[in-house]
Design an enzyme around this catalytic site. Structure first.
Site, short mmCIF file in Angstrom:
data_model
loop_
_atom_site.label_atom_id
_atom_site.label_comp_id
_atom_site.label_asym_id
_atom_site.label_seq_id
_atom_site.Cartn_x
_atom_site.Cartn_y
_atom_site.Cartn_z
N HIS A 286 20.27 -20.26 21.62
CA HIS A 286 20.50 -19.97 19.84
C HIS A 286 21.80 -20.74 19.35
O HIS A 286 21.78 -21.26 18.16
CB HIS A 286 21.01 -18.53 19.85
CG HIS A 286 19.84 -17.55 20.34
ND1 HIS A 286 20.35 -16.59 21.28
CD2 HIS A 286 18.61 -17.45 19.83
CE1 HIS A 286 19.25 -15.69 21.32
NE2 HIS A 286 17.92 -16.18 20.39
N LYS B 72 14.15 -0.79 19.34
CA LYS B 72 14.72 -1.40 20.56
C LYS B 72 15.82 -0.78 21.00
O LYS B 72 16.74 -0.06 20.39
CB LYS B 72 15.00 -2.83 20.14
CG LYS B 72 13.95 -3.76 20.06
CD LYS B 72 14.21 -5.37 20.21
CE LYS B 72 12.83 -6.08 20.14
NZ LYS B 72 13.40 -7.30 20.10
N ARG C 290 10.89 -23.18 20.90
CA ARG C 290 11.02 -23.75 22.56
C ARG C 290 9.66 -24.37 23.14
O ARG C 290 9.63 -25.42 23.63
CB ARG C 290 11.51 -22.38 23.41
CG ARG C 290 12.74 -22.06 23.18
CD ARG C 290 12.90 -20.65 23.95
NE ARG C 290 12.07 -19.72 23.21
CZ ARG C 290 12.01 -18.50 23.58
NH1 ARG C 290 12.89 -17.86 24.35
NH2 ARG C 290 11.14 -17.60 22.85
N SER D 45 17.43 -14.57 25.63
CA SER D 45 18.01 -13.41 25.88
C SER D 45 17.46 -12.55 27.10
O SER D 45 18.26 -12.04 28.08
CB SER D 45 18.17 -12.61 24.70
OG SER D 45 18.62 -13.17 23.82
#
Ligand code: PNS
Length: 162
Positions: free
Chosen positions: A16, A40, A89, A127
């Site tokens: 990030h 979440k 990515r 993460s």
């Protein structure tokens, strides 16, 4: 131009930060915006994540940290931002990111999504990967800034790595 870099950042990783640093060279201002997502169960509270991101970006004068809830494009409009910044990515990211960009485009044609290819060295990093490694007792020193590695070890009670 003002760019919003939205995300969960639970926690922020070196991947990030690579996007934020490179984005800060392209845009007048980058606002790292942490989504307040009631659906979440995060490892870190939003307030802790804001603190972690602020510490990690304090060397970048045109980077601001904030939180938001609701739609990202609405938040971008309030901030008078023109760009949503996202990292890509691999091809696996592309599908969901393209869908998000198209969705956001239906909500506002004024706001463009700009993708930056993640640096090769961080192409595997997320993460979730960081949390999984730490949960099983592995070192994440090479994946996140040092102060965040300490926060993670503390969370998982990995006293041996502190
Ligand atoms: O770091 P993440 O979890 O991949 O970030 C995803 C995020 C926060 C950018 C995305 O879920 C989002 O923008 N959520 C806010 C709700 C929204 O605007 N939805 C419409 C776009 S799909």
């Amino acid at each position: 131009m003002i760019a919003i870099y939205p995300g969960s950042f639970d926690p922020i990783t070196l991947g990030h930060l690579d996007i934020i640093e490179r984005g800060s060279r392209l845009f007048k201002q980058v606002i790292v915006a942490v989504l307040r997502n009631p659906n979440k169960t995060p490892l870190f509270t939003v307030e802790k994540r804001l603190e972690q991101i602020s510490l990690s970006t304090q060397h970048l004068p045109n980077v601001r940290v904030d939180s938001f809830d609701g739609l990202t494009v609405k938040y971008a409009q309030i901030q008078q931002a023109q760009v949503l910044l996202r990292g890509l990515r691999a091809v696996s990211d592309f599908e969901i990111e393209l869908q998000m960009a198209h969705t956001n485009n239906t909500l506002s044609t004024e706001i463009e999504t700009v993708f930056l290819a993640t640096s090769n060295e961080y192409s595997f990093l997320s993460s979730s990967v960081v949390k999984e490694i730490a949960r099983f007792g592995g070192s994440v020193d090479h994946l996140v800034p040092p102060h965040i590695a300490l926060d993670i070890y503390q969370c998982y009670n990995l006293k041996s790595l502190i």
